[in-house]
Design a protein around this motif. Structure first.
Motif, PDB file in Angstrom:
ATOM      1  N   ILE A  30       0.381  -0.914   0.241  1.00  0.00           N
ATOM      2  CA  ILE A  30      -0.392  -0.084   0.103  1.00  0.00           C
ATOM      3  C   ILE A  30       0.907   1.753  -0.255  1.00  0.00           C
ATOM      4  CG2 ILE A  30      -1.546   1.506   1.645  1.00  0.00           C
ATOM      5  CD1 ILE A  30      -2.912  -1.164   2.236  1.00  0.00           C
ATOM      6  N   LEU A  31       1.660   1.234   0.765  1.00  0.00           N
ATOM      7  CA  LEU A  31       2.657   2.487   1.057  1.00  0.00           C
ATOM      8  C   LEU A  31       3.924   3.212  -0.404  1.00  0.00           C
ATOM      9  CD1 LEU A  31       4.561   1.684   4.320  1.00  0.00           C
ATOM     10  CD2 LEU A  31       2.799   3.789   4.322  1.00  0.00           C
ATOM     11  N   TYR A  32       4.062   1.693  -0.898  1.00  0.00           N
ATOM     12  CA  TYR A  32       4.524   1.776  -2.217  1.00  0.00           C
ATOM     13  C   TYR A  32       4.125   2.064  -2.747  1.00  0.00           C
ATOM     14  CZ  TYR A  32       6.339  -0.256  -6.942  1.00  0.00           C
ATOM     15  OH  TYR A  32       6.628  -0.465  -8.094  1.00  0.00           O
ATOM     16  N   HIS A  33       2.589   1.530  -3.331  1.00  0.00           N
ATOM     17  CA  HIS A  33       1.523   2.269  -4.718  1.00  0.00           C
ATOM     18  C   HIS A  33       0.722   3.863  -4.118  1.00  0.00           C
ATOM     19  CE1 HIS A  33       0.899  -2.606  -5.392  1.00  0.00           C
ATOM     20  NE2 HIS A  33       0.727  -1.860  -6.544  1.00  0.00           N
ATOM     21  N   SER A  34       1.113   3.974  -2.772  1.00  0.00           N
ATOM     22  CA  SER A  34       0.498   4.742  -2.116  1.00  0.00           C
ATOM     23  C   SER A  34       1.869   5.878  -3.053  1.00  0.00           C
ATOM     24  CB  SER A  34       0.553   4.987  -1.121  1.00  0.00           C
ATOM     25  OG  SER A  34       0.328   6.708  -0.953  1.00  0.00           O
ATOM     26  N   ARG A  35       3.222   5.514  -2.941  1.00  0.00           N
ATOM     27  CA  ARG A  35       4.002   6.545  -3.378  1.00  0.00           C
ATOM     28  C   ARG A  35       4.420   6.659  -5.075  1.00  0.00           C
ATOM     29  NH1 ARG A  35       9.261   5.448  -4.587  1.00  0.00           N
ATOM     30  NH2 ARG A  35       9.288   2.688  -4.038  1.00  0.00           N
ATOM     31  N   THR A  36       4.029   5.579  -5.500  1.00  0.00           N
ATOM     32  CA  THR A  36       4.731   5.885  -6.871  1.00  0.00           C
ATOM     33  C   THR A  36       2.804   5.547  -7.646  1.00  0.00           C
ATOM     34  OG1 THR A  36       3.888   3.021  -6.910  1.00  0.00           O
ATOM     35  CG2 THR A  36       6.491   4.336  -6.424  1.00  0.00           C
ATOM     36  N   VAL A  37       1.927   5.450  -7.416  1.00  0.00           N
ATOM     37  CA  VAL A  37       0.601   5.614  -8.003  1.00  0.00           C
ATOM     38  C   VAL A  37      -0.577   7.096  -7.467  1.00  0.00           C
ATOM     39  CG1 VAL A  37      -1.055   4.897  -9.566  1.00  0.00           C
ATOM     40  CG2 VAL A  37       0.594   3.123  -8.197  1.00  0.00           C
ATOM     41  N   ASP A  38      -0.789   7.715  -8.356  1.00  0.00           N
ATOM     42  CA  ASP A  38      -1.418   9.433  -7.890  1.00  0.00           C
ATOM     43  C   ASP A  38      -2.446   8.754  -6.755  1.00  0.00           C
ATOM     44  OD1 ASP A  38       0.823  11.084  -8.325  1.00  0.00           O
ATOM     45  OD2 ASP A  38       0.122  11.353 -10.703  1.00  0.00           O
ATOM     46  N   ASP A  39      -3.426   7.659  -7.571  1.00  0.00           N
ATOM     47  CA  ASP A  39      -4.336   7.673  -7.030  1.00  0.00           C
ATOM     48  C   ASP A  39      -5.279   6.842  -6.046  1.00  0.00           C
ATOM     49  OD1 ASP A  39      -4.150   4.861  -8.332  1.00  0.00           O
ATOM     50  OD2 ASP A  39      -6.099   5.270  -9.810  1.00  0.00           O
ATOM     51  N   VAL A  40      -4.261   6.650  -5.278  1.00  0.00           N
ATOM     52  CA  VAL A  40      -4.749   5.474  -3.751  1.00  0.00           C
ATOM     53  C   VAL A  40      -4.976   7.164  -3.065  1.00  0.00           C
ATOM     54  CG1 VAL A  40      -3.451   4.548  -2.428  1.00  0.00           C
ATOM     55  CG2 VAL A  40      -2.642   4.197  -4.608  1.00  0.00           C
ATOM     56  N   ALA A  41      -6.363   6.420  -1.841  1.00  0.00           N
ATOM     57  CA  ALA A  41      -6.794   8.118  -1.341  1.00  0.00           C
ATOM     58  C   ALA A  41      -6.714   6.763  -0.114  1.00  0.00           C
ATOM     59  CB  ALA A  41      -7.629   8.518  -1.449  1.00  0.00           C
ATOM     60  N   LEU A  42      -5.508   6.730   0.876  1.00  0.00           N
ATOM     61  CA  LEU A  42      -5.238   6.594   2.219  1.00  0.00           C
ATOM     62  C   LEU A  42      -6.625   7.130   2.889  1.00  0.00           C
ATOM     63  CD1 LEU A  42      -1.100   7.240   3.126  1.00  0.00           C
ATOM     64  CD2 LEU A  42      -2.682   5.067   1.618  1.00  0.00           C
ATOM     65  N   GLU A  43      -6.834   8.458   2.773  1.00  0.00           N
ATOM     66  CA  GLU A  43      -8.224   8.398   3.936  1.00  0.00           C
ATOM     67  C   GLU A  43      -9.175   7.996   3.751  1.00  0.00           C
ATOM     68  OE1 GLU A  43      -8.359  10.869   0.370  1.00  0.00           O
ATOM     69  OE2 GLU A  43      -6.553  10.300   1.893  1.00  0.00           O
ATOM     70  N   ASP A  44      -9.239   7.025   2.812  1.00  0.00           N
ATOM     71  CA  ASP A  44     -10.404   5.929   2.478  1.00  0.00           C
ATOM     72  C   ASP A  44     -10.108   4.518   2.053  1.00  0.00           C
ATOM     73  OD1 ASP A  44     -13.054   5.244   2.140  1.00  0.00           O
ATOM     74  OD2 ASP A  44     -12.941   6.198  -0.422  1.00  0.00           O
ATOM     75  N   PRO A  45      -9.931   4.096   3.332  1.00  0.00           N
ATOM     76  CA  PRO A  45      -9.656   2.350   3.112  1.00  0.00           C
ATOM     77  C   PRO A  45      -9.896   1.789   2.415  1.00  0.00           C
ATOM     78  CG  PRO A  45      -9.019   3.406   5.331  1.00  0.00           C
ATOM     79  CD  PRO A  45     -10.002   4.448   4.586  1.00  0.00           C
ATOM     80  N   GLU A  46     -11.389   2.375   1.979  1.00  0.00           N
ATOM     81  CA  GLU A  46     -12.617   0.976   1.201  1.00  0.00           C
ATOM     82  C   GLU A  46     -12.010   1.151   0.216  1.00  0.00           C
ATOM     83  OE1 GLU A  46     -14.684  -1.711   0.576  1.00  0.00           O
ATOM     84  OE2 GLU A  46     -14.054  -0.871   2.615  1.00  0.00           O
ATOM     85  N   SER A  47     -11.291   2.579  -0.888  1.00  0.00           N
ATOM     86  CA  SER A  47     -11.378   2.427  -2.078  1.00  0.00           C
ATOM     87  C   SER A  47     -10.101   1.841  -2.282  1.00  0.00           C
ATOM     88  CB  SER A  47     -10.719   4.013  -1.995  1.00  0.00           C
ATOM     89  OG  SER A  47      -9.774   4.252  -1.584  1.00  0.00           O
ATOM     90  N   TYR A  48      -9.049   1.509  -1.479  1.00  0.00           N
ATOM     91  CA  TYR A  48      -8.131   0.524  -1.898  1.00  0.00           C
ATOM     92  C   TYR A  48      -8.225  -1.312  -0.864  1.00  0.00           C
ATOM     93  CZ  TYR A  48      -5.820   2.497   2.315  1.00  0.00           C
ATOM     94  OH  TYR A  48      -6.408   2.849   3.380  1.00  0.00           O
ATOM     95  N   ARG A  49      -9.136  -1.664  -0.171  1.00  0.00           N
ATOM     96  CA  ARG A  49      -9.094  -2.809   0.180  1.00  0.00           C
ATOM     97  C   ARG A  49      -9.058  -3.556  -1.112  1.00  0.00           C
ATOM     98  NH1 ARG A  49     -13.602  -6.006   1.315  1.00  0.00           N
ATOM     99  NH2 ARG A  49     -14.689  -4.527   0.231  1.00  0.00           N
ATOM    100  N   VAL A  50      -9.488  -3.714  -1.905  1.00  0.00           N
ATOM    101  CA  VAL A  50      -9.850  -4.588  -2.530  1.00  0.00           C
ATOM    102  C   VAL A  50      -8.317  -5.073  -2.999  1.00  0.00           C
ATOM    103  CG1 VAL A  50     -10.866  -5.964  -4.916  1.00  0.00           C
ATOM    104  CG2 VAL A  50     -11.817  -5.223  -2.423  1.00  0.00           C
ATOM    105  N   ASP A  51      -7.916  -3.885  -3.643  1.00  0.00           N
ATOM    106  CA  ASP A  51      -6.834  -3.455  -4.589  1.00  0.00           C
ATOM    107  C   ASP A  51      -5.554  -4.089  -3.775  1.00  0.00           C
ATOM    108  OD1 ASP A  51      -7.710  -2.914  -7.075  1.00  0.00           O
ATOM    109  OD2 ASP A  51      -7.880  -0.820  -6.652  1.00  0.00           O
ATOM    110  N   SER A  52      -5.894  -3.670  -2.914  1.00  0.00           N
ATOM    111  CA  SER A  52      -4.387  -3.914  -1.394  1.00  0.00           C
ATOM    112  C   SER A  52      -4.287  -5.202  -1.418  1.00  0.00           C
ATOM    113  CB  SER A  52      -4.229  -2.908  -0.668  1.00  0.00           C
ATOM    114  OG  SER A  52      -5.602  -3.681   0.765  1.00  0.00           O
ATOM    115  N   GLY A  53      -5.538  -6.111  -1.666  1.00  0.00           N
ATOM    116  CA  GLY A  53      -5.798  -7.469  -1.334  1.00  0.00           C
ATOM    117  C   GLY A  53      -4.169  -8.090  -2.549  1.00  0.00           C
ATOM    118  N   ARG A  54      -5.208  -7.244  -3.007  1.00  0.00           N
ATOM    119  CA  ARG A  54      -4.223  -8.412  -5.096  1.00  0.00           C
ATOM    120  C   ARG A  54      -2.442  -7.721  -4.716  1.00  0.00           C
ATOM    121  NH1 ARG A  54      -3.440  -5.439  -9.282  1.00  0.00           N
ATOM    122  NH2 ARG A  54      -5.112  -4.018  -8.602  1.00  0.00           N
ATOM    123  N   TRP A  55      -2.572  -6.328  -4.369  1.00  0.00           N
ATOM    124  CA  TRP A  55      -1.240  -6.426  -4.394  1.00  0.00           C
ATOM    125  C   TRP A  55      -0.015  -7.127  -3.761  1.00  0.00           C
ATOM    126  CZ3 TRP A  55      -3.165  -0.066  -3.221  1.00  0.00           C
ATOM    127  CH2 TRP A  55      -3.299  -0.088  -3.749  1.00  0.00           C
TER     128      TRP A  55
END
Length: 359
Positions: A30-55
């Motif tokens: 999650i930290l890696y994608h937040s640093r390298t991809v612009d559309d990771v909104a850490l303030e909204d966990p639901e927005s990356y819940r599924v994607d983070s499992g795949r990562w």
């Protein structure tokens, strides 16, 4: 939130992780994608819940050969994994320092969770005959967490067994003691097919074959780890051999001679169990101390005839066992190089103590 408190959460995840390290890997990704991809909104966990499992699964599969199969909420719900404020604090440092926290996580996993297996691989593949020590091999391999210690000991037994058999050119012999001419004539094709005996022959010799049963059905059902073509089967148990296991071997094995390899502390227990059960097929019990003696003799007294073949078999079996699948040696150095983590200096609270390195 203080960064020291946020780091403490990461350390807890790493300390509590098993070999696969699903949870700390998820944080790192999650930290890696937040640093390298612009559309990771850490303030909204639901927005990356599924994607983070795949990562997480992508990296876990790459490093340890297995993705998470858990359906538990702590694997799915990231807010239950790490405090959101801690994640934000870690993300700020990680982004400002070009992946510092990611680097810390993967270096910690390399040293603390995968270091023994990596060190064992390097030791086996790089040691010369004169430098190799069975004691050191056992020290490294029995520190490996989350894997089958039995397999690591089994490899050592197989390598020695095979090397000695090859050195003395051992052969197995089949002999018909009661050559009934009518049966031999009527079943000549059957005997040739299944026994290897041509017409008029009553004996058959072949090179001794020693093989690891692995995870095959035969091994699982019969409790056999190393098989041969001359009747001896070997059961390798680094952990305690229970009454039930020993009884299963006795009742289900198709052979008359079984050798049990175990830890030194278990020898008296196994001998006692064998006598109580009236086990007749367990012909010998070998301990790690016995293997240390035999390895020492092979490596020091017969470096060319036994030492070189011994290490060749040990390397071949170890590398095959841990090259791929869900028991692979994690190629974490490739990931570290790919993401240039080694260019990041881990100092201060992020420094990893040298004592953590098992090598």
């Amino acid at each position: 939130m203080e960064i020291e408190d946020a780091k403490a959460e990461i350390d807890t995840l790493i300390n509590n992780a098993r070999f696969r390290c699903f949870r700390p890997i998820r944080v790192a990704e999650i930290l890696y994608h937040s640093r390298t991809v612009d559309d990771v909104a850490l303030e909204d966990p639901e927005s990356y819940r599924v994607d983070s499992g795949r990562w997480r699964d992508d990296i876990s599969l790459r490093l340890t050969g297995k993705a998470s199969s858990s359906s538990k909420s702590y694997q799915k719900d990231f807010s239950d994994l790490i405090d959101p404020e801690s994640l934000s604090a870690l993300d700020a440092v990680n982004t400002a320092e070009d992946g510092l926290v990611e680097s810390y996580i993967y270096h910690r996993l390399k040293h603390d969770k995968w270091g023994s297996l990596i060190a064992a691989r390097d030791y086996i593949n790089e040691s010369a005959v004169g430098d190799f020590s069975f004691e050191r091999y056992m020290e490294l391999t029995t520190e490996v967490g989350g894997l089958q210690d039995d397999a690591l000991l089994e490899i050592a037994v197989y390598a020695l067994f095979n090397s000695i058999a090859e050195a003395v050119e051992a052969k197995a012999k089949l002999e018909i003691e009661r050559p009934d001419e009518e049966i031999l004539s009527d079943f000549s094709e059957f005997i040739t097919t299944f026994m290897g005996l041509e017409q008029e022959e009553t004996t058959f010799e072949t090179i001794v074959d020693i093989h690891r049963a692995g995870q095959a059905t035969y091994a699982a059902d019969k409790g056999v780890d190393i098989g041969t073509n001359f009747g001896t089967m070997v059961q390798v148990k680094y952990v305690s051999l229970t009454r039930e296991t020993l009884n299963d071997i006795e009742e289900n094995s198709y052979v008359d001679r079984i050798v049990v390899v175990c830890r030194d502390a278990e020898k008296d227990v196994i001998e006692s169990v064998s006598k109580q059960l009236g086990v007749e097929r367990v012909k010998a019990i070998v301990t790690i101390a016995d293997l240390e003696t035999w390895y020492g003799t092979a490596l020091r007294a017969y470096p060319d005839r036994l030492g070189e073949p011994l290490l060749r078999h040990l390397r071949s079996e170890f590398n095959e066992e841990y090259r791929s699948g869900d028991t692979k040696v994690p190629p974490v150095d490739n990931l570290i190089a790919e993401r240039n983590y080694d260019a990041i200096e881990l100092t201060g609270i992020w420094e990893i103590e040298a004592a953590d390195d098992p090598a």
